[in-house]
Design an enzyme around this catalytic site. Structure first.
Site, PDB file in Angstrom:
ATOM      1  N   ASP A 160       0.842  -1.195   0.000  1.00  0.00           N
ATOM      2  CA  ASP A 160       0.000   0.000   0.000  1.00  0.00           C
ATOM      3  C   ASP A 160       0.877   1.246   0.000  1.00  0.00           C
ATOM      4  OD1 ASP A 160      -2.330   1.822   0.830  1.00  0.00           O
ATOM      5  OD2 ASP A 160      -3.269  -0.143   0.898  1.00  0.00           O
ATOM      6  N   HIS A 206      -3.587   5.719   3.865  1.00  0.00           N
ATOM      7  CA  HIS A 206      -4.359   4.569   3.411  1.00  0.00           C
ATOM      8  C   HIS A 206      -3.749   3.261   3.906  1.00  0.00           C
ATOM      9  CE1 HIS A 206      -5.894   1.640   0.354  1.00  0.00           C
ATOM     10  NE2 HIS A 206      -6.992   2.367   0.447  1.00  0.00           N
ATOM     11  N   ASN A 264     -14.264  -0.892  -5.972  1.00  0.00           N
ATOM     12  CA  ASN A 264     -15.334   0.020  -5.557  1.00  0.00           C
ATOM     13  C   ASN A 264     -16.105   0.538  -6.760  1.00  0.00           C
ATOM     14  OD1 ASN A 264     -14.321  -0.291  -2.994  1.00  0.00           O
ATOM     15  ND2 ASN A 264     -13.244   1.647  -2.958  1.00  0.00           N
ATOM     16  N   SER A 291     -11.199  -1.622   0.276  1.00  0.00           N
ATOM     17  CA  SER A 291      -9.875  -1.518   0.898  1.00  0.00           C
ATOM     18  C   SER A 291      -9.936  -1.880   2.369  1.00  0.00           C
ATOM     19  CB  SER A 291      -9.348  -0.081   0.782  1.00  0.00           C
ATOM     20  OG  SER A 291      -8.735   0.155  -0.436  1.00  0.00           O
TER      21      SER A 291
END
Length: 622
Positions: free
Chosen positions: A133, A171, A262, A326
């Site tokens: 990430d 994130h 998403n 996520s």
């Protein structure tokens, strides 16, 4: 204004390569980055040598063991076509774009039965979880005890970075907290609490990355023997180099978990790499066990997990709510860590989660085998879950600290704008000073910090700023300081001031006013990572990602010794770029063992300046 002892050698001219971006907004399309940035999959050493020989530059090499390898870099279209015909080459494909799957907002940890698993002693001790990430904040009080080694494909770029694989976005830290935050009677608790977290930074703070970079991160984690590889990222296009990497990791004994995407509401829209059979694809549910509206669905979905309004860790010791597949993904990654910490193999852990998943009444394409159930997977009694809201020792939801968000700038003119923000929580503070930080993009040394208000309860605030320069992009963020010394900053946003065009009435019938506003669209440029650093020389890289409304720009690099900007140098012998692409230069005559700051800059024909974010490098000692 180059000094006499600095010489430069231009390495590249304009080539048509676009930006390799990884957007953090949900549901954005992604695909081929550009016609000249490729990944060459090789079957033998001779193929790798041919790829490197024909590359204009090589970004990375990846070794997949017996399967072969890959060389990622910049190739002309003719060289790419020639390599496709080489018998030692397995594939040639564009270095596809990927993106992190997050929207914006730990009921989920309780919902999947993790607390009951903890009560049974199943905490993931001995397992290793790699988070691919934006990095992990290793100093966060809920993570520091569990963070192990890391690896940087993309280096952390910011004043608070303590390592190359630190998090300059939040994130990755949010995902890490869901998977494996420690149980320390504060903040949040993860699905596992005793596993070792490893930050594999494949995304920059701006959310940029590439398929080959993700493949490199997967391969590194597999080579370290990590048990779980968690990826809250992906893209629309299949990538052979990522497919090679996930197959390699599975054969090495890792479980690979990835966000379904998403793109919802949609049909058959699972994103890559979740779409690959070696990967557990995770969809997202809300707190009513319904499918989250943003979640991608499809026959590849294997498990569902909580993904709406999930509270977890973010950079700076704070906590935020985010939503997205996520957030669902690290729930599953933490559960795999619990099982593999108990001695299960990758195939055994995966099958156990399938066999014990809870049917919550959704379609197979929405929930797969069902909602993740860690308690059942480890044989814990559901009645052991401490979910009684009246239980004083186990709050339903950890307290939220001081937090502030940044809004979009409004009323933007040639020399001013209104900056909005909102204090969303005081935490333990009784009041907080709130305001804004703002600076010209690429010149954070000129940052202004201005107080807007003193608030004793959450609420909105704003600040009117003036005296700005026309045609300049500014970066800004809201900030808050509590009377208990707690601090928080909202996410950074940008706005561009208008041009000096005088009064501009909006009447479309006014013959003296054009229909289009007199506000030119500025070019955008990215500062790349410095390479081939020696004691007195360096190669600097940049990329023009958008010409804006300019017909051509002059690319240059501006650099100076850190802390001594009065000795700024720039390029005299530049050339014009008429389309987006990379540019670089070799700088010589530098001082050894010295840290320099540098910025890629593009200047339009009418004198407008666009800059990337500043980066640093340190020359080697003699």
């Amino acid at each position: 204004m180059a000094s006499g002892n600095i010489s430069r050698r231009r390495l590249l001219r304009t080539v048509g390569v676009g930006a390799v971006g990884v957007g953090l907004a949900a549901g954005q399309a992604s695909g081929r980055v550009d016609g000249e940035r490729y990944v060459v999959g090789t079957a033998a050493r001779r193929g790798a040598l041919a790829a490197k020989h024909n590359a204009q530059n090589v970004d990375r090499e990846i070794d997949f063991g017996e399967e072969g390898g890959a060389v990622a870099g910049q190739f002309s279209d003719s060289d790419a076509r020639a390599l496709e015909a080489d018998p030692n080459v397995r594939y040639v494909e564009p270095d596809y774009e990927v993106q992190a799957f997050a929207e914006s907002e730990p009921w989920g940890v309780d919902r999947v039965g993790a607390l009951a698993a903890h009560a049974k002693g199943a905490t993931g001790g001995g397992a290793h979880i790699a988070i691919l990430d934006t990095g992990i904040d290793a100093d966060h009080p809920d993570l520091r005890a569990n963070v192990g080694e890391g690896y940087a494909v993309e280096e952390c770029d910011g004043p608070d970075c303590t390592s190359d694989w630190d998090d300059d976005h939040s994130h990755g830290t949010h995902c890490a907290g869901i998977a494996d935050a420690v149980d320390n009677s504060r903040g949040v608790v993860g699905v596992s609490t005793g596993a070792t977290l490893h930050s594999v930074k494949v995304l920059t703070g701006e959310g940029s990355g590439s398929a080959s970079g993700v493949a490199e991160g997967i391969t590194w984690a597999a080579d370290q023997g990590h048990d779980v590889i968690s990826m809250s990222l992906g893209g629309d296009s299949s990538s052979s180099v990522i497919r090679d990497a996930v197959q390699y990791a599975w054969e090495k004994g890792a479980v690979i978990v990835a966000a379904a995407g998403n793109s919802g509401p949609c049909v058959d829209c699972v994103r890559y790499p979740a779409k690959y059979p070696e990967v557990i694809a995770v969809s997202a549910t809300d707190d009513d066990d319904g499918l989250a509206g943003f979640s991608s669905v499809g026959e590849e979905v294997e498990l569902a997990a909580p993904g709406s309004d999930v509270l977890s860790t973010v950079v700076g010791g704070a906590y935020r709510r985010y939503s997205g597949t996520s957030m669902a993904t690290p729930h599953v990654a933490g559960a795999v860590g619990v099982l593999m910490g108990n001695g299960l193999s990758n195939s055994e852990a995966r099958q156990r989660l399938r066999d014990t998943a809870e049917d919550v009444g959704l379609r197979d394409t929405q929930q797969g085998y069902g909602l993740l159930d860690v308690a059942k997977a480890v044989g814990a009694d559901d009645g052991d879950r401490p979910d009684d809201p009246d239980e004083p020792d186990e709050p339903d939801e950890p307290p939220q600290g001081l937090s502030v968000t940044t809004g979009e700038a409004t009323a933007v003119t040639e020399e001013g704008a209104t900056l909005p923000g909102e204090l969303t929580s005081l935490g333990s503070a009784s009041e907080a000073a709130v305001g804004f930080e703002y600076w010209p993009q690429g010149d954070e040394d000129s940052k202004e910090t201005v107080k807007a208000d003193q608030l004793d309860e959450p609420g909105p605030f704003s600040l009117d700023v003036d005296g700005l320069e026309a045609n300049v992009t500014y970066v800004f963020n809201a900030a808050a300081v509590g009377d208990d010394d707690s601090q928080d900053r909202g996410e950074a946003r940008t706005f561009t001031t208008g041009g000096d065009g005088g009064d501009q009435p909006d009447d479309p019938d006014d013959p003296d006013e054009p229909d289009e506003p007199n506000d030119p669209r500025a070019p955008t440029v990215v500062t790349g990572e410095a390479r081939d650093i020696d004691d007195n020389s360096v190669d600097l890289y940049g990329e023009l990602t958008d010409l804006g409304d300019a017909e051509a720009v002059e690319p240059v690099f501006v650099f100076w010794e850190k802390g001594n900007r009065s000795r700024t140098e720039d390029e005299d012998d530049a050339f014009d770029m008429e389309r987006p692409g990379p540019f670089d230069e070799t700088v010589m005559g530098l001082e050894p063992d010295t840290t320099y700051v540098y910025v890629a800059r593009c200047v339009t024909e009418d004198g407008r300046v666009a800059e990337g974010e500043p980066r640093e490098f340190t020359t080697r000692a003699d």
